[in-house]
Design a protein around this motif. Sequence first.
Motif, short mmCIF file in Angstrom:
data_model
loop_
_atom_site.label_atom_id
_atom_site.label_comp_id
_atom_site.label_asym_id
_atom_site.label_seq_id
_atom_site.Cartn_x
_atom_site.Cartn_y
_atom_site.Cartn_z
N CYS A 170 -6.61 4.00 5.07
CA CYS A 170 -6.93 3.00 4.04
C CYS A 170 -5.81 1.97 3.93
CB CYS A 170 -7.16 3.70 2.71
SG CYS A 170 -7.47 2.58 1.33
N ALA A 171 -4.57 2.43 3.98
CA ALA A 171 -3.43 1.50 3.89
C ALA A 171 -3.45 0.52 5.05
CB ALA A 171 -2.12 2.30 3.89
N GLU A 186 -8.28 8.34 -2.54
CA GLU A 186 -8.40 8.90 -1.19
C GLU A 186 -7.62 10.21 -1.18
OE1 GLU A 186 -10.16 8.34 1.24
OE2 GLU A 186 -10.74 6.24 1.29
N ARG A 212 -6.05 -0.41 6.71
CA ARG A 212 -7.19 -1.31 6.50
C ARG A 212 -6.84 -2.41 5.48
NH1 ARG A 212 -10.38 2.40 5.52
NH2 ARG A 212 -10.53 2.31 3.25
N LEU A 213 -6.12 -2.06 4.45
CA LEU A 213 -5.73 -3.05 3.43
C LEU A 213 -4.84 -4.14 4.03
CD1 LEU A 213 -4.98 -0.78 0.33
CD2 LEU A 213 -6.97 -2.25 0.69
N ALA A 256 -6.97 10.01 5.55
CA ALA A 256 -7.83 8.92 5.09
C ALA A 256 -7.02 7.90 4.28
CB ALA A 256 -8.98 9.48 4.25
N ALA A 257 -6.04 8.38 3.52
CA ALA A 257 -5.20 7.48 2.72
C ALA A 257 -4.37 6.57 3.63
CB ALA A 257 -4.29 8.28 1.80
N VAL A 301 1.15 5.08 0.14
CA VAL A 301 0.28 6.15 0.62
C VAL A 301 0.70 7.49 0.04
CG1 VAL A 301 -0.70 7.26 2.66
CG2 VAL A 301 -0.02 4.85 2.77
N ALA A 317 0.85 -1.19 0.00
CA ALA A 317 0.00 0.00 0.00
C ALA A 317 0.89 1.24 0.00
CB ALA A 317 -0.91 -0.01 1.22
N ILE A 330 -2.55 4.72 -3.30
CA ILE A 330 -3.65 5.32 -2.54
C ILE A 330 -3.42 6.83 -2.47
CG2 ILE A 330 -4.95 5.28 -0.38
CD1 ILE A 330 -3.54 2.60 0.22
N ILE A 383 -6.41 3.68 -5.72
CA ILE A 383 -7.52 3.79 -4.77
C ILE A 383 -7.65 5.27 -4.42
CG2 ILE A 383 -8.38 3.14 -2.50
CD1 ILE A 383 -6.66 0.59 -2.76
N GLU A 434 -7.06 -6.46 5.96
CA GLU A 434 -7.87 -7.29 5.05
C GLU A 434 -7.03 -8.32 4.30
OE1 GLU A 434 -9.67 -4.41 2.53
OE2 GLU A 434 -11.12 -3.70 4.04
#
Length: 454
Positions: A234-235, A225, A237-238, A230-231, A175, A173, A200, A223, A241
């Motif tokens: 998101c990283a 963002e 969160r990835l 927020a970016a 950022v 990810a 991202i 992605i 996941e």
Amino acid sequence: MSSVFDDLEIGATAETSRLCREEDLIVFANASGNFNPLTVPDQDGDGDGVPEAVAPAMWVASLISSVLGNKLPGPGMRYRAQSLFFRAPVLAGETVVARVKVLEKKADRVVRLETIVETQGGRRLLDGEAEVIAPETRIMLDAANVPGLLVQRHVHFERMILRAEPLPPFPTAVVAPEEPDALAGAILGAEHTLITPLLIGDPDRIAAAAAEKGIDLAPYEIIAEPHHKAAAACAVRLVHEGRAKAIMKGHLHTDVLLSAILKKDGGLRGTRRLSHVFVMDVPGLDHPLFISDAAINIAPDLKTKADITQNAIDLALAIGVTMPKVGILSAVETVNPAIPSTLDAAILSKMAERGQITGGLVDGPLAMDNAVDLAAARTKGIISKVAGQADILIVPNMEAGNMLAKQLTYLAHADAGGIVMGAQCPVILNSRADNDKARLASCAIAALLVGATA
């Protein structure tokens, strides 16, 4: 000592041998201005996809000059003529032997000599004859008076990249890759099959950075963002996941990225404190040098220093260093209650002895000189398996580490890769001033770390 004309006898011989190193070819290329890719290491001069590293013919011939100038007749001789017939090439890594033999003594102190250069195995590389003017007086040669040379080459990073390239690329990810160099670093890692970047950030800014660098974004996932906070979230969160196995900092403040990683709920905290490890490729040093912590922990206490030390050892082991030697730095090498870092160093050494820090040899306090230089350690009378040969340097605080790393970069021409350790995944924390090699090295370091922990 040189031989004057009257000392020389018909049939007298002398020789010298030398390992042909890649560094010799680099020095010769710079000195001669001959940058033929056949003779420059890591270059493919004939288009077959394989670097040749063929020694230039005149480098081979120069070995004759070393025999004539150093041994027979020796210091003070002057060249008059030289004939050469080149019979075969030699490659870096082969040992070469140059020989001369006195054939004739002429008027005016002129000496004719047979000249031959062969490999150590006896393969003839060149032969010919030389005419030199013998010295008038005997002269002593002291090679120690000749200045040395340092080749600015980063072989350790090259080896890491070669080791990492065959590994499966891991999703990373990235950022806010919204600045040309930040984006180019991630794409360079992808082109070397080290990472699969997930970009991202603000799509318009990423596209503008790509246009400036001539990068085709079609193969890469973007992605959207636009806000850095927020970016960064998101990283993280990835990673949770399972879509990303590492995070790379782009063009955003380090604090913004780390705050997302360090969140108590939903962050990526591990069992130890986060710490940054510089992996430095210092020209002339025969091993990579690890420095920690120079970027995250400002004034670490003893417990934090223990985590910093363990993180650095774990990274060194992942990169392939067997039993890393850790020097805990201070201003002096003796315990002094007036210097708190010497107390921490002594305690960390004892913690390693008792198994509270594992995987490496730990010693301190050590001053910088006796941590990295054996002669300095011996002069101080330090008996240690670490002193003079440390792979890892643990600094007292961030200021000292940052100064040390930047001094090595800007004064000793080192390249530096960097990784944040202690989180649930590697965090590639590049500096805006990093060059392409440093960014690529950071990706390789992360790839080796991911591969070691897979």
